[in-house]
Design a protein around this motif. Structure first.
Motif, PDB file in Angstrom:
ATOM      1  N   GLN A  14       7.305  -2.939 -10.826  1.00  0.00           N
ATOM      2  CA  GLN A  14       7.341  -2.506  -9.427  1.00  0.00           C
ATOM      3  C   GLN A  14       6.901  -3.634  -8.488  1.00  0.00           C
ATOM      4  O   GLN A  14       7.517  -3.855  -7.436  1.00  0.00           O
ATOM      5  CB  GLN A  14       6.456  -1.269  -9.224  1.00  0.00           C
ATOM      6  CG  GLN A  14       6.501  -0.770  -7.783  1.00  0.00           C
ATOM      7  CD  GLN A  14       5.676   0.486  -7.572  1.00  0.00           C
ATOM      8  OE1 GLN A  14       5.372   1.204  -8.515  1.00  0.00           O
ATOM      9  NE2 GLN A  14       5.331   0.737  -6.319  1.00  0.00           N
ATOM     10  N   GLU A  16       9.044  -5.122  -5.414  1.00  0.00           N
ATOM     11  CA  GLU A  16       8.498  -5.139  -4.052  1.00  0.00           C
ATOM     12  C   GLU A  16       8.531  -6.542  -3.454  1.00  0.00           C
ATOM     13  O   GLU A  16       8.830  -6.720  -2.274  1.00  0.00           O
ATOM     14  CB  GLU A  16       7.068  -4.594  -4.060  1.00  0.00           C
ATOM     15  CG  GLU A  16       7.018  -3.086  -4.314  1.00  0.00           C
ATOM     16  CD  GLU A  16       5.605  -2.541  -4.445  1.00  0.00           C
ATOM     17  OE1 GLU A  16       5.423  -1.332  -4.190  1.00  0.00           O
ATOM     18  OE2 GLU A  16       4.691  -3.311  -4.821  1.00  0.00           O
ATOM     19  N   ASP A  27       7.545   3.485  -3.345  1.00  0.00           N
ATOM     20  CA  ASP A  27       6.765   4.638  -3.807  1.00  0.00           C
ATOM     21  C   ASP A  27       6.683   4.616  -5.338  1.00  0.00           C
ATOM     22  O   ASP A  27       7.711   4.581  -6.027  1.00  0.00           O
ATOM     23  CB  ASP A  27       7.443   5.925  -3.320  1.00  0.00           C
ATOM     24  CG  ASP A  27       6.706   7.154  -3.808  1.00  0.00           C
ATOM     25  OD1 ASP A  27       5.642   7.443  -3.242  1.00  0.00           O
ATOM     26  OD2 ASP A  27       7.184   7.788  -4.771  1.00  0.00           O
ATOM     27  N   ARG A  47       5.827   6.791  -7.677  1.00  0.00           N
ATOM     28  CA  ARG A  47       6.370   7.898  -8.462  1.00  0.00           C
ATOM     29  C   ARG A  47       7.903   7.811  -8.530  1.00  0.00           C
ATOM     30  O   ARG A  47       8.500   7.937  -9.593  1.00  0.00           O
ATOM     31  CB  ARG A  47       5.933   9.225  -7.852  1.00  0.00           C
ATOM     32  CG  ARG A  47       6.286  10.440  -8.701  1.00  0.00           C
ATOM     33  CD  ARG A  47       5.926  11.709  -7.969  1.00  0.00           C
ATOM     34  NE  ARG A  47       4.502  11.785  -7.649  1.00  0.00           N
ATOM     35  CZ  ARG A  47       3.629  12.542  -8.316  1.00  0.00           C
ATOM     36  NH1 ARG A  47       4.034  13.293  -9.327  1.00  0.00           N
ATOM     37  NH2 ARG A  47       2.371  12.581  -7.960  1.00  0.00           N
ATOM     38  N   ASN A  48       8.529   7.558  -7.371  1.00  0.00           N
ATOM     39  CA  ASN A  48       9.991   7.422  -7.351  1.00  0.00           C
ATOM     40  C   ASN A  48      10.452   6.225  -8.175  1.00  0.00           C
ATOM     41  O   ASN A  48      11.462   6.294  -8.881  1.00  0.00           O
ATOM     42  CB  ASN A  48      10.503   7.237  -5.914  1.00  0.00           C
ATOM     43  CG  ASN A  48      10.539   8.545  -5.161  1.00  0.00           C
ATOM     44  OD1 ASN A  48      10.492   9.611  -5.774  1.00  0.00           O
ATOM     45  ND2 ASN A  48      10.610   8.463  -3.845  1.00  0.00           N
TER      46      ASN A  48
END
Lengths: 228, 228
Positions: B176, B180, B188, B190-191
């Motif tokens: 992640q 990013e 997000d 969780r997504n």
């Protein structure tokens, strides 16, 4: 003159149209043969590659405002059997005339079917629409180029709605049928509507579509394009 | 020999690495100057374009297994001021030596930073990583080429998770952070987790990541790549 062109580098144009719920592509038939190919051409020494692609598509369609996307370079050493292509294309083969190895830059264009005036070039004698479902065995590696163009178009469709194959004003169900045809599968109408409106790419027109069995749907158009 | 190469056509390679939560690109410094450019090269007469791109990236990085993507052709007639580039690159300028107009095929590579051995070519004397946030004014149109490569990488990221900039085994939070950094904004958690697992591109390893302040997260790796 060939010397005015950059050798070893060409453009191939996959011109997509949409008619009677079928996706079509514009092909050329070579003089005195039953052999077909994509429109294409070379790049002039003092011509940008994008401009060369516009020229090729404009000459075959008569259109000047084009939605045109560069999608892939076909650069394998042995893209096709040159001798076989020359024979099929009805060109007398002389090894001295062999084209240099050609690397091709693929562009696809999305055009409004009814506005196109199909026009052959100096090597061909017919220019016609073919349904993607019934393509013949094309010259060069053009079946493969069309396949890669279609994959690229599908990817683009997942990013944003594309309506440049429709008349300027269209309803959302008409746009959905176009997308379903390109993708090759059905889409959920409610999701399609939401996603399309949320994209912000469309503007609603004052008129509605008349003569449908359902409640007359609104008409939309795409916001004006940036120039290529 | 220049004559072994296809003139007027070159490769430019944007080699991305990821280190200390920064996206980096590998650049070359031209001999006796403070001027930097992307790695690049010409295509041999009997060499597929993809193979030429692999060769360029392999020679600069020492890596043989490459995640390499063709992303755009830079084909404008006046891509940059040739005379200015020659002067800045420290080459004695003679009009007879002028390179032909060069059309460049852009490829980007995603590499594992720690495995790269940066190696200059015969025109350059340093090869080093630069952070994308602090790039100098590069030779040719290479700042623009990097910008277009980054846009293409962001598009690809929206279609599928990309982890080829990480060590083979990584946790989802590490993946992640990479995404990013490339996208330039937060995601997000969780997504991101759901979408990444749903892609089917990852496989979970038996180990977990130790030494984090939170519950030890599982490690994953990408399923083996198809060859380029």
């Amino acid at each position: 003159m060939m010397t005015d062109y950059i050798r070893a580098l060409s453009i191939d144009g996959v011109i997509f149209g949409f008619h009677e719920n079928e996706l079509k592509v514009l092909l050329l038939r070579w003089k005195g043969t039953d052999e077909w190919s994509l429109p294409g051409g070379f790049i002039r020494m003092q011509e940008s590659v994008d401009v060369a692609a516009q020229r090729v598509v404009q000459e075959r369609t008569g259109l000047t405002q084009l939605y045109l996307r560069q999608f892939h370079v076909f650069g394998d050493v042995n893209r096709y059997d040159q001798v076989d292509v020359w024979r099929r294309a009805g060109l007398s083969f002389d090894e001295r005339d062999m084209w240099p190895r050609a690397i091709s830059i693929g562009y696809y264009a999305l055009v409004e079917y009814s506005k196109v005036e199909p026009t052959p070039d100096h090597l061909t004698e017919a220019c016609a629409w073919w349904s993607l479902d019934t393509l013949p065995n094309l010259l060069f590696d053009h079946n493969q180029i069309i396949e890669v163009a279609l994959q690229s178009l599908r990817k683009e469709l997942n990013e944003q709605p594309i309506g440049h194959l429709l008349p300027e004003a269209f309803s959302i169900p008409e746009l959905q049928r176009l997308h379903e045809t390109i993708l090759g599968h059905a889409l959920d109408a409610r999701n399609f509507y939401k996603k399309t409106i949320a994209s912000g790419d469309l503007e609603r027109l004052p008129e509605r579509r008349r003569g449908t069995p359902h409640k007359a749907p609104f008409l939309y158009r795409f916001r004006p394009l940036e120039p290529v």
